[in-house]
Design an enzyme around this catalytic site. Structure first.
Site, PDB file in Angstrom:
ATOM      1  N   HIS A 107       0.625  -1.192  -0.025  1.00 39.83           N
ATOM      2  CA  HIS A 107       0.164   0.158  -0.007  1.00 39.83           C
ATOM      3  C   HIS A 107       0.843   1.399  -0.047  1.00 39.83           C
ATOM      4  O   HIS A 107       0.594   2.269   0.347  1.00 39.83           O
ATOM      5  CB  HIS A 107      -0.913  -0.168   1.083  1.00 39.83           C
ATOM      6  N   GLY A 177      -1.865  -8.576  12.757  1.00 36.78           N
ATOM      7  CA  GLY A 177      -2.352  -7.024  13.195  1.00 36.78           C
ATOM      8  C   GLY A 177      -3.283  -6.578  11.888  1.00 36.78           C
ATOM      9  O   GLY A 177      -3.054  -5.651  11.328  1.00 36.78           O
TER      10      GLY A 177
HETATM   11  C1  BV8 Z   1      -8.123  -2.316  -5.205  1.00 38.79           C
HETATM   12  C2  BV8 Z   1      -2.959   3.200   2.200  1.00 38.79           C
HETATM   13  C3  BV8 Z   1      -8.695  -2.471  -7.752  1.00 38.79           C
HETATM   14  C4  BV8 Z   1      -3.659   4.488   2.656  1.00 38.79           C
HETATM   15  C5  BV8 Z   1      -4.604   1.672   2.263  1.00 38.79           C
HETATM   16  C6  BV8 Z   1     -14.887   0.421  -4.746  1.00 38.79           C
HETATM   17  C7  BV8 Z   1     -14.103   0.874  -5.504  1.00 38.79           C
HETATM   18  C8  BV8 Z   1     -12.583   0.823  -5.582  1.00 38.79           C
HETATM   19  C9  BV8 Z   1     -12.322  -0.333  -4.698  1.00 38.79           C
HETATM   20  C10 BV8 Z   1     -13.061  -0.868  -3.885  1.00 38.79           C
HETATM   21  C11 BV8 Z   1     -14.495  -0.561  -3.825  1.00 38.79           C
HETATM   22  N1  BV8 Z   1     -15.001  -1.350  -2.982  1.00 38.79           N
HETATM   23  C12 BV8 Z   1     -14.022  -2.132  -2.493  1.00 38.79           C
HETATM   24  C13 BV8 Z   1     -12.775  -2.001  -3.049  1.00 38.79           C
HETATM   25  C14 BV8 Z   1     -11.790  -2.635  -2.739  1.00 38.79           C
HETATM   26  C15 BV8 Z   1     -10.926  -1.677  -1.792  1.00 38.79           C
HETATM   27  C16 BV8 Z   1     -11.420  -2.115  -0.462  1.00 38.79           C
HETATM   28  O1  BV8 Z   1     -11.229  -3.396   0.021  1.00 38.79           O
HETATM   29  N2  BV8 Z   1     -12.161  -1.273   0.221  1.00 38.79           N
HETATM   30  C17 BV8 Z   1     -12.749  -1.786   1.697  1.00 38.79           C
HETATM   31  C18 BV8 Z   1     -12.712  -0.642   2.604  1.00 38.79           C
HETATM   32  C19 BV8 Z   1     -13.787  -2.566   1.513  1.00 38.79           C
HETATM   33  N3  BV8 Z   1      -9.504  -1.819  -2.206  1.00 38.79           N
HETATM   34  C20 BV8 Z   1      -8.952  -1.201  -2.656  1.00 38.79           C
HETATM   35  O2  BV8 Z   1      -9.320  -0.024  -3.098  1.00 38.79           O
HETATM   36  C21 BV8 Z   1      -7.603  -1.718  -2.981  1.00 38.79           C
HETATM   37  N4  BV8 Z   1      -7.503  -1.455  -4.682  1.00 38.79           N
HETATM   38  O3  BV8 Z   1      -8.962  -2.863  -4.959  1.00 38.79           O
HETATM   39  O4  BV8 Z   1      -7.830  -2.100  -6.580  1.00 38.79           O
HETATM   40  C22 BV8 Z   1      -8.000  -2.157  -8.849  1.00 38.79           C
HETATM   41  C23 BV8 Z   1      -7.897  -3.060 -10.125  1.00 38.79           C
HETATM   42  C24 BV8 Z   1      -7.717  -2.747 -11.194  1.00 38.79           C
HETATM   43  C25 BV8 Z   1      -7.089  -1.391 -11.379  1.00 38.79           C
HETATM   44  C26 BV8 Z   1      -6.998  -0.460 -10.442  1.00 38.79           C
HETATM   45  C27 BV8 Z   1      -7.604  -0.950  -9.054  1.00 38.79           C
HETATM   46  C28 BV8 Z   1      -6.618  -0.691  -2.383  1.00 38.79           C
HETATM   47  C29 BV8 Z   1      -6.574  -0.742  -1.108  1.00 38.79           C
HETATM   48  C30 BV8 Z   1      -5.573   0.064  -0.312  1.00 38.79           C
HETATM   49  C31 BV8 Z   1      -6.083   1.300   0.394  1.00 38.79           C
HETATM   50  N5  BV8 Z   1      -5.036   2.036   0.945  1.00 38.79           N
HETATM   51  N6  BV8 Z   1      -3.536   2.131   3.070  1.00 38.79           N
HETATM   52  C32 BV8 Z   1      -3.248   4.860   3.956  1.00 38.79           C
HETATM   53  O5  BV8 Z   1      -2.403   4.117   4.894  1.00 38.79           O
HETATM   54  O6  BV8 Z   1      -3.517   6.175   4.360  1.00 38.79           O
HETATM   55  S1  BV8 Z   1      -5.722   0.497   3.111  1.00 38.79           S
HETATM   56  C33 BV8 Z   1      -5.690   0.701   4.835  1.00 38.79           C
HETATM   57  O7  BV8 Z   1      -6.459  -0.148   5.556  1.00 38.79           O
HETATM   58  C34 BV8 Z   1      -4.414   0.541   5.529  1.00 38.79           C
HETATM   59  O8  BV8 Z   1      -3.301   0.345   4.532  1.00 38.79           O
HETATM   60  C35 BV8 Z   1      -4.539  -0.894   6.016  1.00 38.79           C
HETATM   61  O9  BV8 Z   1      -3.639  -1.662   5.474  1.00 38.79           O
HETATM   62  C36 BV8 Z   1      -5.462  -1.426   5.261  1.00 38.79           C
HETATM   63  C37 BV8 Z   1      -6.196  -2.388   6.154  1.00 38.79           C
HETATM   64  O10 BV8 Z   1      -6.430  -1.961   7.534  1.00 38.79           O
HETATM   65  P1  BV8 Z   1      -5.593  -2.809   8.507  1.00 38.79           P
HETATM   66  O11 BV8 Z   1      -4.151  -3.110   8.326  1.00 38.79           O
HETATM   67  O12 BV8 Z   1      -6.146  -4.402   8.613  1.00 38.79           O
HETATM   68  O13 BV8 Z   1      -5.887  -2.253   9.667  1.00 38.79           O
HETATM   69  P2  BV8 Z   1      -7.107  -2.093  10.617  1.00 38.79           P
HETATM   70  O14 BV8 Z   1      -7.288  -0.928  11.498  1.00 38.79           O
HETATM   71  O15 BV8 Z   1      -8.237  -2.324   9.664  1.00 38.79           O
HETATM   72  O16 BV8 Z   1      -6.994  -3.373  11.412  1.00 38.79           O
HETATM   73  C38 BV8 Z   1      -6.009  -3.414  12.714  1.00 38.79           C
HETATM   74  C39 BV8 Z   1      -6.172  -4.836  13.300  1.00 38.79           C
HETATM   75  O17 BV8 Z   1      -5.183  -4.982  14.212  1.00 38.79           O
HETATM   76  C40 BV8 Z   1      -7.780  -4.861  14.030  1.00 38.79           C
HETATM   77  O18 BV8 Z   1      -8.182  -6.129  13.602  1.00 38.79           O
HETATM   78  C41 BV8 Z   1      -7.181  -4.946  15.457  1.00 38.79           C
HETATM   79  O19 BV8 Z   1      -7.702  -5.856  16.157  1.00 38.79           O
HETATM   80  C42 BV8 Z   1      -5.766  -5.484  15.265  1.00 38.79           C
HETATM   81  N7  BV8 Z   1      -4.890  -4.848  16.368  1.00 38.79           N
HETATM   82  C43 BV8 Z   1      -5.003  -3.850  17.019  1.00 38.79           C
HETATM   83  N8  BV8 Z   1      -3.798  -3.654  18.019  1.00 38.79           N
HETATM   84  C44 BV8 Z   1      -3.183  -4.731  17.774  1.00 38.79           C
HETATM   85  C45 BV8 Z   1      -3.844  -5.650  16.894  1.00 38.79           C
HETATM   86  N9  BV8 Z   1      -3.336  -7.122  16.560  1.00 38.79           N
HETATM   87  C46 BV8 Z   1      -2.372  -7.219  17.191  1.00 38.79           C
HETATM   88  N10 BV8 Z   1      -1.783  -6.481  18.370  1.00 38.79           N
HETATM   89  C47 BV8 Z   1      -2.015  -5.367  18.522  1.00 38.79           C
HETATM   90  N11 BV8 Z   1      -1.273  -4.648  19.593  1.00 38.79           N
END
Ligand code: BV8
Length: 233
Positions: A107, A177
């Site tokens: 990402h 995570g």
């Molecule tokens: C793509 C950079 C296709 C930004 C990020 C409509 C239109 C277009 C696309 C979509 C759409 N609908 C859905 C999609 C797909 C979309 C998607 O998945 N959306 C989601 C919201 C449903 N994905 C995309 O758009 C991706 N691209 O599909 O492209 C394509 C095909 C052809 C041509 C062109 C394109 C791109 C996705 C990337 C977005 N950018 N990051 C930034 O950082 O500002 S995503 C962002 O969320 C982060 O990078 C992170 O990686 C990601 C996921 O979050 P997590 O890392 O899992 O973090 P989160 O907070 O969610 O969870 C943390 C976890 O840790 C929790 O479970 C918690 O319990 C746990 N935790 C907390 N503390 C601890 C712990 N665990 C252990 N120890 C601890 N101490």
């Protein structure tokens, strides 16, 4: 262990104990800003100042945090096998600072900025690079505005071919995570299962895709991961 092909995928949760906020927990980043407001190409066009300042604040924060025990445990573990691939959804540099130099940032990365004209990325982490004003490239005849080197929603994640190639050959796939919310990252466990890999999850709470893992360890990565990796070494 030495011959096992190991792939690890990390998410925001591995950096939580370093003080970097996750995206979807209580005070998650997204709650302060709606996703649509900051992490999409449309937002960059509609309100570039907001998006620029959101990421500049996160870049400045990199200077205040350091790797935690989970990052360190992964760096040690990587030396135990000849085939180790670390993929992160995170845009921080904590894995590199712990010793995993060749981390795949699917990402993007906060440390680099990208020229919108040439597409070239360069590390820009000097004091002057954290300003609230836009920065311009040095690679074009007429300097072009730089954007953050981040994959926004709707943009293609980076190095997907290398990622799929590694996961398809893996014997062991560990996710640390991640909420299993964002695709295609959240779907990689299915690729690993299809490849016959053992799949392990280490997460604070059960994520959306928990049932796709052979083993689930719930708790803090900094507390659980060192022992889990030690037992696998
Ligand atoms: C793509 C950079 C296709 C930004 C990020 C409509 C239109 C277009 C696309 C979509 C759409 N609908 C859905 C999609 C797909 C979309 C998607 O998945 N959306 C989601 C919201 C449903 N994905 C995309 O758009 C991706 N691209 O599909 O492209 C394509 C095909 C052809 C041509 C062109 C394109 C791109 C996705 C990337 C977005 N950018 N990051 C930034 O950082 O500002 S995503 C962002 O969320 C982060 O990078 C992170 O990686 C990601 C996921 O979050 P997590 O890392 O899992 O973090 P989160 O907070 O969610 O969870 C943390 C976890 O840790 C929790 O479970 C918690 O319990 C746990 N935790 C907390 N503390 C601890 C712990 N665990 C252990 N120890 C601890 N101490």
């Amino acid at each position: 262990m030495a011959q096992q092909r190991v792939v690890v995928l990390t998410g925001a949760g591995i950096s939580a104990e370093s003080g970097l906020r996750t995206f979807r927990d209580g005070d998650g980043l997204w709650e302060e800003h709606r996703i649509e407001d900051v992490a999409t190409p449309q937002a960059w066009i509609a309100d570039p100042v907001l998006v620029w300042r959101f990421y500049q604040a996160r870049r400045r924060q990199l200077l205040e945090v350091k790797p935690n025990a989970a990052h360190q445990a992964l760096a040690t573990f990587a030396t135990k096998t000849d085939h180790f691939t670390l993929i992160t959804q995170n845009v921080d540099d904590l894995h590199e600072r712990a010793g995993n130099e060749s981390t795949i940032h699917m990402h993007g990365r906060l440390k680099t900025l990208r020229c919108e004209q040439s597409g070239r990325s360069e590390v820009r982490m000097e004091e002057a690079d954290f300003c609230d004003e836009f920065l311009y490239c040095q690679c074009c005849a007429v300097p072009q505005r730089l954007r953050h080197d981040i994959v926004w929603f709707g943009e293609m994640p980076m190095q997907m071919e290398a990622i799929h190639s590694a996961v398809e050959k893996s014997d062991l796939f560990i996710v640390v995570g991640s909420s299993g919310h964002v695709y295609p990252a959240a779907g990689l466990v299915n690729v690993a299962n299809a490849a016959g890999a053992t799949t392990i999850l280490v997460n604070l709470e059960a994520p959306m895709n928990a049932e796709n893992f052979d083993e689930v360890h719930l708790g803090k990565a900094g507390e659980l991961l060192p022992n889990i990796l030690e037992a696998l070494s």
